[in-house]
Every structure is written in C-alpha cells, then in structure tokens.
Write a protein that holds these residues in place. Structure first.
Motif, short mmCIF file in Angstrom:
data_model
loop_
_atom_site.label_atom_id
_atom_site.label_comp_id
_atom_site.label_asym_id
_atom_site.label_seq_id
_atom_site.Cartn_x
_atom_site.Cartn_y
_atom_site.Cartn_z
N SER A 4 -33.13 -37.92 6.18
CA SER A 4 -32.33 -37.30 5.13
C SER A 4 -32.58 -37.99 3.79
CB SER A 4 -30.85 -37.35 5.49
OG SER A 4 -30.41 -38.68 5.52
N GLU A 5 -32.32 -37.25 2.73
CA GLU A 5 -32.44 -37.79 1.38
C GLU A 5 -31.50 -37.03 0.46
OE1 GLU A 5 -36.14 -36.91 -0.82
OE2 GLU A 5 -36.61 -35.49 0.76
N ALA A 6 -31.14 -37.65 -0.63
CA ALA A 6 -30.32 -36.97 -1.62
C ALA A 6 -31.15 -35.88 -2.29
CB ALA A 6 -29.83 -37.98 -2.66
N ALA A 7 -30.51 -34.75 -2.54
CA ALA A 7 -31.23 -33.63 -3.14
C ALA A 7 -30.33 -32.87 -4.10
CB ALA A 7 -31.74 -32.68 -2.06
N ILE A 8 -30.96 -32.30 -5.11
CA ILE A 8 -30.30 -31.43 -6.07
C ILE A 8 -30.98 -30.07 -5.95
CG2 ILE A 8 -29.88 -30.98 -8.53
CD1 ILE A 8 -30.13 -34.05 -8.92
N PHE A 9 -30.18 -29.02 -5.75
CA PHE A 9 -30.72 -27.68 -5.61
C PHE A 9 -30.38 -26.84 -6.84
CE2 PHE A 9 -30.40 -29.04 -1.20
CZ PHE A 9 -31.66 -28.72 -0.74
N THR A 10 -31.39 -26.17 -7.37
CA THR A 10 -31.23 -25.28 -8.51
C THR A 10 -32.02 -24.01 -8.26
OG1 THR A 10 -33.11 -26.18 -9.73
CG2 THR A 10 -30.98 -27.26 -10.08
N PHE A 37 -37.15 -18.94 -17.63
CA PHE A 37 -36.34 -17.90 -17.00
C PHE A 37 -34.92 -18.43 -16.80
CE2 PHE A 37 -40.53 -16.49 -14.93
CZ PHE A 37 -40.75 -15.53 -15.90
N PRO A 38 -33.93 -17.55 -16.73
CA PRO A 38 -32.56 -18.01 -16.49
C PRO A 38 -32.40 -18.59 -15.09
CG PRO A 38 -32.68 -15.61 -16.46
CD PRO A 38 -34.03 -16.10 -16.88
N GLY A 39 -31.43 -19.47 -14.96
CA GLY A 39 -31.13 -20.09 -13.68
C GLY A 39 -30.29 -21.32 -13.87
N GLY A 40 -29.99 -22.02 -12.78
CA GLY A 40 -29.16 -23.21 -12.90
C GLY A 40 -28.86 -23.84 -11.56
N HIS A 41 -27.83 -24.67 -11.55
CA HIS A 41 -27.48 -25.45 -10.36
C HIS A 41 -26.77 -24.62 -9.29
CE1 HIS A 41 -28.40 -28.82 -13.01
NE2 HIS A 41 -28.57 -29.50 -11.89
N ILE A 42 -27.03 -24.97 -8.07
CA ILE A 42 -26.36 -24.37 -6.92
C ILE A 42 -25.18 -25.28 -6.59
CG2 ILE A 42 -26.59 -23.76 -4.48
CD1 ILE A 42 -29.66 -23.35 -5.17
N GLY A 45 -21.60 -25.80 -1.20
CA GLY A 45 -21.00 -24.75 -0.38
C GLY A 45 -21.38 -23.34 -0.77
N GLU A 46 -22.14 -23.19 -1.85
CA GLU A 46 -22.55 -21.87 -2.34
C GLU A 46 -23.88 -21.47 -1.71
OE1 GLU A 46 -22.59 -19.80 -6.73
OE2 GLU A 46 -23.47 -21.81 -6.58
N SER A 47 -24.03 -20.21 -1.33
CA SER A 47 -25.32 -19.77 -0.79
C SER A 47 -26.35 -19.73 -1.91
CB SER A 47 -25.19 -18.38 -0.15
OG SER A 47 -25.10 -17.38 -1.15
N PHE A 48 -27.62 -19.89 -1.55
CA PHE A 48 -28.68 -19.84 -2.55
C PHE A 48 -28.67 -18.48 -3.26
CE2 PHE A 48 -31.31 -23.01 0.16
CZ PHE A 48 -30.59 -24.07 -0.34
N HIS A 49 -28.49 -17.41 -2.49
CA HIS A 49 -28.45 -16.05 -3.03
C HIS A 49 -27.33 -15.90 -4.06
CE1 HIS A 49 -26.79 -11.95 -3.09
NE2 HIS A 49 -28.05 -11.57 -3.07
N THR A 77 -36.63 -37.36 -8.73
CA THR A 77 -36.03 -37.81 -9.97
C THR A 77 -36.16 -39.32 -10.09
OG1 THR A 77 -33.82 -38.22 -9.09
CG2 THR A 77 -34.32 -35.95 -9.79
N ASN A 78 -35.80 -39.83 -11.24
CA ASN A 78 -35.81 -41.29 -11.43
C ASN A 78 -34.76 -41.99 -10.58
OD1 ASN A 78 -37.88 -41.08 -13.31
ND2 ASN A 78 -36.48 -40.95 -15.04
N GLN A 79 -33.78 -41.23 -10.08
CA GLN A 79 -32.77 -41.79 -9.19
C GLN A 79 -33.16 -41.58 -7.72
OE1 GLN A 79 -31.83 -39.58 -11.85
NE2 GLN A 79 -31.60 -41.44 -13.06
N ASP A 80 -34.42 -41.24 -7.49
CA ASP A 80 -34.98 -41.02 -6.16
C ASP A 80 -34.28 -39.90 -5.39
OD1 ASP A 80 -37.08 -41.60 -4.44
OD2 ASP A 80 -35.84 -42.86 -3.16
N GLU A 81 -33.89 -38.87 -6.12
CA GLU A 81 -33.38 -37.67 -5.50
C GLU A 81 -34.49 -36.63 -5.52
OE1 GLU A 81 -28.93 -37.68 -7.38
OE2 GLU A 81 -30.65 -37.39 -8.69
N ARG A 82 -34.49 -35.74 -4.54
CA ARG A 82 -35.43 -34.62 -4.56
C ARG A 82 -34.79 -33.50 -5.36
NH1 ARG A 82 -39.87 -32.93 -1.12
NH2 ARG A 82 -39.43 -34.85 0.00
N TYR A 83 -35.45 -33.04 -6.40
CA TYR A 83 -34.96 -31.97 -7.25
C TYR A 83 -35.72 -30.71 -6.85
CZ TYR A 83 -32.99 -29.95 -11.53
OH TYR A 83 -32.28 -29.19 -12.42
N VAL A 84 -35.00 -29.72 -6.33
CA VAL A 84 -35.61 -28.51 -5.80
C VAL A 84 -35.15 -27.31 -6.62
CG1 VAL A 84 -35.86 -27.01 -3.78
CG2 VAL A 84 -35.62 -29.50 -3.48
#
Length: 151
Positions: A4-10, A37-42, A45-49, A77-84
């Motif tokens: 496992s690893e810390a992750a940020i989903f967008t 293109f438009p978009g942002g953070h998930i 508890g929110e579905s990707f869709h 990231t510089n904080q060793d998180e996976r940014y997806v």
C-alpha cells in the motif's frame, strides 16, 4: 516492503460538442496554469464517475453523461504520494456553459490547441485522450528531472 501507499486521486475530462470542438479551461492555478481540460479532486468515498461529473459541472456548468475512462496520468509527489489523474472523455452533455473561479472555459477546434498557452506537458497528455493505442502518461523521476513516458 508493503504493497500500500498514500495516493491522491483526481480526474480530467475532454468534452467534445457536435461540431467536433473541445471544451478547454484557462486554468488559473499557479501549480499548473494554462489551457487544459476541466477536472479536479475525487473526494473520499466518492465514485470516480460521480467525481468527474461533479467536477465538470462545478467548473463549466455542463452536466456530462457517460464519461468514458480513456487513460491515466500518474507521478510521485515530493511527499512520496502517488498522484493519479483519471482521464475521461464524453460527447454527451447538457446545460449552459459557465466559467468558474478555476478559470474561463470555452470551445476550440482541436487543431488549434497548440496555438494556446497550454499547461506544462498538456500536448503530450492530450495524445492519451485521442490515441486509442495509448493509455498512460507517466512522469518517471530521473535525478532532479522528470521524464514523460507515454504507454
């Protein structure tokens, strides 16, 4: 080593209208400014869709339907998180176009995209949206530099 690893989903979504134009946003964020293109953070508890539908509505006023996942962008990231970043596209939407605090939104012809001040590496990432043989944009760390790898 754990799996496992810390992750940020967008997310990010390419919306195309009946005339074949694409919706772009002149992003006003100092971390990644320019046309994108438009978009942002998930949210947790929110579905990707649901997240991509919500983000596009918040940033453009449009209510998209049937967004199709067409690829990913990722890096550490510089904080060793996976940014997806989950990359979506759709041609189905309703509503009135309206800009937000994130930046002005407007329609452009696809072939004019390089004429605009783009967010860093956006043209490379755009290939994942339009080339069905590609599925991933990846920043590989090489010392102090990041190299773009397209799969």
């Amino acid at each position: 080593m754990g799996r496992s690893e810390a992750a940020i989903f967008t997310n990010m979504c390419m919306v195309e209208n009946e005339q074949g134009q694409i919706l772009v946003q002149d992003r006003q964020n100092k971390n990644w400014a320019g046309i994108t293109f438009p978009g942002g953070h998930i949210e947790k508890g929110e579905s990707f869709h649901d997240a991509v539908v919500r983000e596009v509505a918040e940033e453009t006023g449009l209510h998209i339907k049937q967004p199709v996942l067409c690829g990913t962008k990722q890096f550490q990231t510089n904080q060793d998180e996976r940014y997806v970043v989950l990359l979506y596209k759709t041609k189905l939407f309703s509503g009135e176009l309206k800009s937000s605090d994130e930046g002005e939104v407007f329609w452009i012809a696809k072939d004019t995209l390089p004429d605009y001040p783009l967010a860093p590496d956006f043209m490379k990432m755009y290939k994942v949206f339009v080339d069905e043989k590609m599925s991933e944009f990846y920043y590989e760390q090489q010392g102090e530099k990041r190299e773009v790898i397209l799969f």
